[in-house]
Design a protein around this motif. Structure first.
Motif, PDB file in Angstrom:
ATOM      1  N   LEU A  14      -7.580   0.479 -19.477  1.00  0.00           N
ATOM      2  CA  LEU A  14      -6.589   0.615 -18.405  1.00  0.00           C
ATOM      3  C   LEU A  14      -6.511  -0.651 -17.547  1.00  0.00           C
ATOM      4  O   LEU A  14      -5.431  -1.045 -17.106  1.00  0.00           O
ATOM      5  CB  LEU A  14      -6.890   1.840 -17.540  1.00  0.00           C
ATOM      6  CG  LEU A  14      -6.702   3.199 -18.223  1.00  0.00           C
ATOM      7  CD1 LEU A  14      -7.050   4.336 -17.266  1.00  0.00           C
ATOM      8  CD2 LEU A  14      -5.293   3.372 -18.766  1.00  0.00           C
ATOM      9  N   ARG A  15      -7.652  -1.301 -17.325  1.00  0.00           N
ATOM     10  CA  ARG A  15      -7.647  -2.572 -16.584  1.00  0.00           C
ATOM     11  C   ARG A  15      -6.868  -3.641 -17.342  1.00  0.00           C
ATOM     12  O   ARG A  15      -6.099  -4.397 -16.760  1.00  0.00           O
ATOM     13  CB  ARG A  15      -9.077  -3.050 -16.315  1.00  0.00           C
ATOM     14  CG  ARG A  15      -9.622  -2.608 -14.984  1.00  0.00           C
ATOM     15  CD  ARG A  15     -10.897  -3.334 -14.596  1.00  0.00           C
ATOM     16  NE  ARG A  15     -11.959  -3.271 -15.591  1.00  0.00           N
ATOM     17  CZ  ARG A  15     -12.796  -2.254 -15.749  1.00  0.00           C
ATOM     18  NH1 ARG A  15     -12.705  -1.195 -14.972  1.00  0.00           N
ATOM     19  NH2 ARG A  15     -13.731  -2.287 -16.671  1.00  0.00           N
ATOM     20  N   HIS A  17      -4.476  -3.147 -19.391  1.00  0.00           N
ATOM     21  CA  HIS A  17      -3.056  -2.795 -19.366  1.00  0.00           C
ATOM     22  C   HIS A  17      -2.353  -3.339 -18.125  1.00  0.00           C
ATOM     23  O   HIS A  17      -1.143  -3.535 -18.137  1.00  0.00           O
ATOM     24  CB  HIS A  17      -2.872  -1.273 -19.444  1.00  0.00           C
ATOM     25  CG  HIS A  17      -3.051  -0.726 -20.818  1.00  0.00           C
ATOM     26  ND1 HIS A  17      -2.941   0.612 -21.090  1.00  0.00           N
ATOM     27  CD2 HIS A  17      -3.341  -1.324 -22.010  1.00  0.00           C
ATOM     28  CE1 HIS A  17      -3.156   0.816 -22.381  1.00  0.00           C
ATOM     29  NE2 HIS A  17      -3.402  -0.348 -22.955  1.00  0.00           N
ATOM     30  N   ARG A  18      -3.097  -3.599 -17.062  1.00  0.00           N
ATOM     31  CA  ARG A  18      -2.491  -4.157 -15.847  1.00  0.00           C
ATOM     32  C   ARG A  18      -1.862  -5.524 -16.104  1.00  0.00           C
ATOM     33  O   ARG A  18      -0.990  -5.958 -15.355  1.00  0.00           O
ATOM     34  CB  ARG A  18      -3.522  -4.273 -14.732  1.00  0.00           C
ATOM     35  CG  ARG A  18      -4.031  -2.948 -14.234  1.00  0.00           C
ATOM     36  CD  ARG A  18      -5.084  -3.156 -13.154  1.00  0.00           C
ATOM     37  NE  ARG A  18      -5.823  -1.928 -12.928  1.00  0.00           N
ATOM     38  CZ  ARG A  18      -7.039  -1.865 -12.437  1.00  0.00           C
ATOM     39  NH1 ARG A  18      -7.670  -2.969 -12.076  1.00  0.00           N
ATOM     40  NH2 ARG A  18      -7.642  -0.715 -12.276  1.00  0.00           N
ATOM     41  N   SER A  19      -2.310  -6.197 -17.146  1.00  0.00           N
ATOM     42  CA  SER A  19      -1.792  -7.524 -17.477  1.00  0.00           C
ATOM     43  C   SER A  19      -0.542  -7.466 -18.347  1.00  0.00           C
ATOM     44  O   SER A  19       0.076  -8.494 -18.600  1.00  0.00           O
ATOM     45  CB  SER A  19      -2.858  -8.324 -18.229  1.00  0.00           C
ATOM     46  OG  SER A  19      -3.996  -8.496 -17.436  1.00  0.00           O
ATOM     47  N   GLN A  22       5.424  -4.278 -17.374  1.00  0.00           N
ATOM     48  CA  GLN A  22       5.403  -2.934 -16.791  1.00  0.00           C
ATOM     49  C   GLN A  22       5.734  -1.827 -17.795  1.00  0.00           C
ATOM     50  O   GLN A  22       5.059  -0.802 -17.826  1.00  0.00           O
ATOM     51  CB  GLN A  22       6.357  -2.854 -15.589  1.00  0.00           C
ATOM     52  CG  GLN A  22       6.256  -1.558 -14.810  1.00  0.00           C
ATOM     53  CD  GLN A  22       4.872  -1.303 -14.203  1.00  0.00           C
ATOM     54  OE1 GLN A  22       4.169  -2.243 -13.839  1.00  0.00           O
ATOM     55  NE2 GLN A  22       4.485  -0.058 -14.114  1.00  0.00           N
ATOM     56  N   LYS A  25       2.809  -1.385 -20.090  1.00  0.00           N
ATOM     57  CA  LYS A  25       1.692  -0.822 -19.326  1.00  0.00           C
ATOM     58  C   LYS A  25       1.845   0.684 -19.204  1.00  0.00           C
ATOM     59  O   LYS A  25       0.913   1.443 -19.468  1.00  0.00           O
ATOM     60  CB  LYS A  25       1.604  -1.444 -17.940  1.00  0.00           C
ATOM     61  CG  LYS A  25       0.495  -0.849 -17.080  1.00  0.00           C
ATOM     62  CD  LYS A  25       0.645  -1.254 -15.631  1.00  0.00           C
ATOM     63  CE  LYS A  25      -0.404  -0.627 -14.736  1.00  0.00           C
ATOM     64  NZ  LYS A  25      -0.518   0.826 -14.817  1.00  0.00           N
ATOM     65  N   GLU A  26       3.042   1.123 -18.806  1.00  0.00           N
ATOM     66  CA  GLU A  26       3.284   2.557 -18.636  1.00  0.00           C
ATOM     67  C   GLU A  26       3.113   3.305 -19.950  1.00  0.00           C
ATOM     68  O   GLU A  26       2.450   4.346 -19.993  1.00  0.00           O
ATOM     69  CB  GLU A  26       4.681   2.778 -18.067  1.00  0.00           C
ATOM     70  CG  GLU A  26       4.819   2.315 -16.639  1.00  0.00           C
ATOM     71  CD  GLU A  26       6.255   2.323 -16.134  1.00  0.00           C
ATOM     72  OE1 GLU A  26       7.156   2.791 -16.872  1.00  0.00           O
ATOM     73  OE2 GLU A  26       6.480   1.864 -15.005  1.00  0.00           O
ATOM     74  N   ASP A  29      -0.658   3.235 -20.925  1.00  0.00           N
ATOM     75  CA  ASP A  29      -1.487   4.099 -20.076  1.00  0.00           C
ATOM     76  C   ASP A  29      -1.332   5.569 -20.452  1.00  0.00           C
ATOM     77  O   ASP A  29      -2.319   6.298 -20.566  1.00  0.00           O
ATOM     78  CB  ASP A  29      -1.131   3.907 -18.599  1.00  0.00           C
ATOM     79  CG  ASP A  29      -1.648   2.601 -18.024  1.00  0.00           C
ATOM     80  OD1 ASP A  29      -2.362   1.861 -18.736  1.00  0.00           O
ATOM     81  OD2 ASP A  29      -1.320   2.312 -16.855  1.00  0.00           O
TER      82      ASP A  29
END
Length: 119
Positions: A14-15, A17-19, A22, A25-26, A29
């Motif tokens: 999940l960390r 995925h912050r990179s 958007q 990422k969604e 996640d």
């Protein structure tokens, strides 16, 4: 037995995925949460080891790919091809999930093609 390892891997993914952009990422996640939640409900020790191994590989590949600046990530392609030999190990339900994931990611690539054509 493996709960601590699973939790560390889950949080690490999940960390990472912050990179991602958007929309990726969604999508990532939601998929990761669903997979980890479903796995914890019913898995044998063998399945857990396989699960950890595959997600650790995903983590390693993604960590290398996001090792660039955020601006570069917006235009970068993420992931890697899934070898057909891996598909032989999938259950029908997993193949269906993979197909749903492909469909969910499709609009993102269609939008990119449209925006490139309009330039």
């Amino acid at each position: 037995m493996y709960h601590h390892q699973i939790r560390i891997l889950y949080k690490g993914i999940l960390r990472l995925h912050r990179s991602l952009p958007q929309d990726l990422k969604e999508l990532g996640d939601v998929y990761v949460r669903d997979e980890f939640r479903r796995h914890l409900e019913s898995a044998t020790e063998y399945q857990t080891k396989l699960f950890l191994s595959e997600w650790a590989d995903y983590y390693s590949v993604l960590a290398k790919q996001v090792g660039v600046t955020v601006a570069e990530n917006q235009a970068k392609t993420f992931g890697k091809a899934l070898p057909e030999t891996k598909l032989e190990d999938f259950q029908d339900k997993q193949l269906y999930q993979l197909y749903e994931l492909k469909l969910a990611s499709q609009p993102r690539f269609d939008d990119q093609d449209d925006s490139a054509a309009n330039k």
